[in-house]
Design a protein around this motif. Structure first.
Motif, PDB file in Angstrom:
ATOM      1  N   ILE A 215       0.834  -1.203   0.000  1.00 48.85           N
ATOM      2  CA  ILE A 215       0.000   0.000   0.000  1.00 48.85           C
ATOM      3  C   ILE A 215       0.868   1.252   0.000  1.00 48.85           C
ATOM      4  N   ARG A 216       1.878   1.270   0.839  1.00 50.11           N
ATOM      5  CA  ARG A 216       2.718   2.465   0.983  1.00 50.11           C
ATOM      6  C   ARG A 216       3.608   2.720  -0.225  1.00 50.11           C
ATOM      7  N   THR A 217       4.204   1.657  -0.786  1.00 47.81           N
ATOM      8  CA  THR A 217       5.177   1.847  -1.868  1.00 47.81           C
ATOM      9  C   THR A 217       4.595   1.610  -3.259  1.00 47.81           C
ATOM     10  N   ARG A 218       3.484   0.906  -3.321  1.00 51.66           N
ATOM     11  CA  ARG A 218       2.864   0.503  -4.599  1.00 51.66           C
ATOM     12  C   ARG A 218       3.784  -0.402  -5.413  1.00 51.66           C
ATOM     13  N   ASP A 219       4.800  -0.952  -4.779  1.00 57.30           N
ATOM     14  CA  ASP A 219       5.792  -1.776  -5.467  1.00 57.30           C
ATOM     15  C   ASP A 219       5.553  -3.251  -5.171  1.00 57.30           C
ATOM     16  N   THR A 220       5.336  -4.026  -6.207  1.00 61.34           N
ATOM     17  CA  THR A 220       5.134  -5.469  -6.051  1.00 61.34           C
ATOM     18  C   THR A 220       6.115  -6.272  -6.906  1.00 61.34           C
ATOM     19  N   THR A 221       7.153  -5.617  -7.408  1.00 59.52           N
ATOM     20  CA  THR A 221       8.061  -6.294  -8.333  1.00 59.52           C
ATOM     21  C   THR A 221       8.787  -7.476  -7.694  1.00 59.52           C
ATOM     22  N   SER A 222       9.077  -7.405  -6.419  1.00 56.20           N
ATOM     23  CA  SER A 222       9.830  -8.494  -5.784  1.00 56.20           C
ATOM     24  C   SER A 222       8.931  -9.587  -5.205  1.00 56.20           C
ATOM     25  N   ILE A 223       7.635  -9.478  -5.405  1.00 56.18           N
ATOM     26  CA  ILE A 223       6.698 -10.470  -4.885  1.00 56.18           C
ATOM     27  C   ILE A 223       6.501 -11.565  -5.926  1.00 56.18           C
ATOM     28  N   SER A 224       6.586 -12.801  -5.491  1.00 58.06           N
ATOM     29  CA  SER A 224       6.402 -13.949  -6.374  1.00 58.06           C
ATOM     30  C   SER A 224       4.919 -14.209  -6.607  1.00 58.06           C
ATOM     31  N   THR A 225       4.495 -14.071  -7.853  1.00 57.79           N
ATOM     32  CA  THR A 225       3.099 -14.332  -8.208  1.00 57.79           C
ATOM     33  C   THR A 225       2.745 -15.789  -7.945  1.00 57.79           C
ATOM     34  N   ARG A 226       3.590 -16.701  -8.369  1.00 61.07           N
ATOM     35  CA  ARG A 226       3.324 -18.133  -8.170  1.00 61.07           C
ATOM     36  C   ARG A 226       3.163 -18.468  -6.696  1.00 61.07           C
ATOM     37  N   MET A 227       4.025 -17.935  -5.863  1.00 64.28           N
ATOM     38  CA  MET A 227       3.964 -18.217  -4.439  1.00 64.28           C
ATOM     39  C   MET A 227       2.644 -17.736  -3.856  1.00 64.28           C
ATOM     40  N   TYR A 228       2.214 -16.542  -4.242  1.00 65.11           N
ATOM     41  CA  TYR A 228       0.960 -16.013  -3.697  1.00 65.11           C
ATOM     42  C   TYR A 228      -0.256 -16.733  -4.278  1.00 65.11           C
ATOM     43  N   VAL A 229      -0.186 -17.212  -5.506  1.00 66.55           N
ATOM     44  CA  VAL A 229      -1.291 -18.009  -6.054  1.00 66.55           C
ATOM     45  C   VAL A 229      -1.433 -19.297  -5.236  1.00 66.55           C
ATOM     46  N   VAL A 230      -0.323 -19.963  -4.982  1.00 68.88           N
ATOM     47  CA  VAL A 230      -0.352 -21.196  -4.188  1.00 68.88           C
ATOM     48  C   VAL A 230      -0.837 -20.896  -2.765  1.00 68.88           C
ATOM     49  N   THR A 231      -0.390 -19.801  -2.188  1.00 68.89           N
ATOM     50  CA  THR A 231      -0.805 -19.422  -0.839  1.00 68.89           C
ATOM     51  C   THR A 231      -2.305 -19.157  -0.780  1.00 68.89           C
ATOM     52  N   VAL A 232      -2.833 -18.415  -1.744  1.00 71.33           N
ATOM     53  CA  VAL A 232      -4.260 -18.111  -1.777  1.00 71.33           C
ATOM     54  C   VAL A 232      -5.077 -19.391  -1.953  1.00 71.33           C
ATOM     55  N   VAL A 233      -4.638 -20.272  -2.827  1.00 68.29           N
ATOM     56  CA  VAL A 233      -5.335 -21.547  -3.011  1.00 68.29           C
ATOM     57  C   VAL A 233      -5.284 -22.359  -1.712  1.00 68.29           C
ATOM     58  N   GLY A 234      -4.124 -22.401  -1.080  1.00 65.40           N
ATOM     59  CA  GLY A 234      -3.984 -23.136   0.179  1.00 65.40           C
ATOM     60  C   GLY A 234      -4.917 -22.607   1.263  1.00 65.40           C
ATOM     61  N   PHE A 235      -4.951 -21.283   1.436  1.00 64.67           N
ATOM     62  CA  PHE A 235      -5.848 -20.708   2.444  1.00 64.67           C
ATOM     63  C   PHE A 235      -7.308 -20.922   2.079  1.00 64.67           C
ATOM     64  N   SER A 236      -7.631 -20.913   0.793  1.00 63.04           N
ATOM     65  CA  SER A 236      -9.005 -21.201   0.361  1.00 63.04           C
ATOM     66  C   SER A 236      -9.399 -22.626   0.743  1.00 63.04           C
ATOM     67  N   LEU A 237      -8.481 -23.552   0.528  1.00 63.28           N
ATOM     68  CA  LEU A 237      -8.753 -24.941   0.887  1.00 63.28           C
ATOM     69  C   LEU A 237      -8.866 -25.119   2.400  1.00 63.28           C
ATOM     70  N   TRP A 238      -7.968 -24.479   3.159  1.00 62.76           N
ATOM     71  CA  TRP A 238      -8.049 -24.554   4.628  1.00 62.76           C
ATOM     72  C   TRP A 238      -9.350 -23.945   5.136  1.00 62.76           C
ATOM     73  N   LEU A 239      -9.758 -22.842   4.539  1.00 67.08           N
ATOM     74  CA  LEU A 239     -11.024 -22.217   4.930  1.00 67.08           C
ATOM     75  C   LEU A 239     -12.191 -23.150   4.624  1.00 67.08           C
ATOM     76  N   THR A 240     -12.181 -23.767   3.452  1.00 70.37           N
ATOM     77  CA  THR A 240     -13.234 -24.724   3.095  1.00 70.37           C
ATOM     78  C   THR A 240     -13.247 -25.897   4.070  1.00 70.37           C
ATOM     79  N   TYR A 241     -12.089 -26.392   4.400  1.00 73.08           N
ATOM     80  CA  TYR A 241     -11.958 -27.480   5.378  1.00 73.08           C
ATOM     81  C   TYR A 241     -12.566 -27.067   6.723  1.00 73.08           C
ATOM     82  N   GLY A 242     -12.227 -25.879   7.186  1.00 70.89           N
ATOM     83  CA  GLY A 242     -12.786 -25.377   8.437  1.00 70.89           C
ATOM     84  C   GLY A 242     -14.296 -25.233   8.376  1.00 70.89           C
TER      85      GLY A 242
END
Length: 99
Positions: free
Chosen positions: A27-54
């Motif tokens: 939010i502060r820097t508006r910079d996302t260049t060093s963030i791994s898209t693949r890692m966050y896609v896997v993370t979001v899918v993982g949390f979605s599955l954990w939420l569904t499990y819960g």
């Protein structure tokens, strides 16, 4: 309070707050260049599955923890995927002082 509840509470605190510094930095820097898209896609899918499990087990600790983590990690992924102009608008709305 038993040991399992204490450990679970601490795990929840660590898990849910771990994404806050990254989200705030985006939010502060508006910079996302060093963030791994693949890692966050896997993370979001993982949390979605954990939420569904819960939800399937109707376990509030799993629902709450993974719901918060899903929102924060999905926000970071969204900011990574947005074009610069839209990213600016979102960040400006969340932190007008940074613009």
């Amino acid at each position: 309070m038993d040991a399992a509840t204490i450990v679970g509470g601490l795990a929840t605190l660590c898990s849910t707050t771990s994404f806050v510094p990254q989200a705030w930095k985006v939010i502060r820097t508006r910079d996302t260049t060093s963030i791994s898209t693949r890692m966050y896609v896997v993370t979001v899918v993982g949390f979605s599955l954990w939420l569904t499990y819960g939800l399937l087990l109707w376990q509030w600790p799993l629902i709450l923890t993974n719901g918060i983590c899903l929102l924060l990690s999905a926000f970071i992924l969204l900011m990574k995927l947005l074009p610069r102009r839209q990213k600016e608008k979102v960040a400006e709305a969340l932190d007008p002082a940074a613009g």
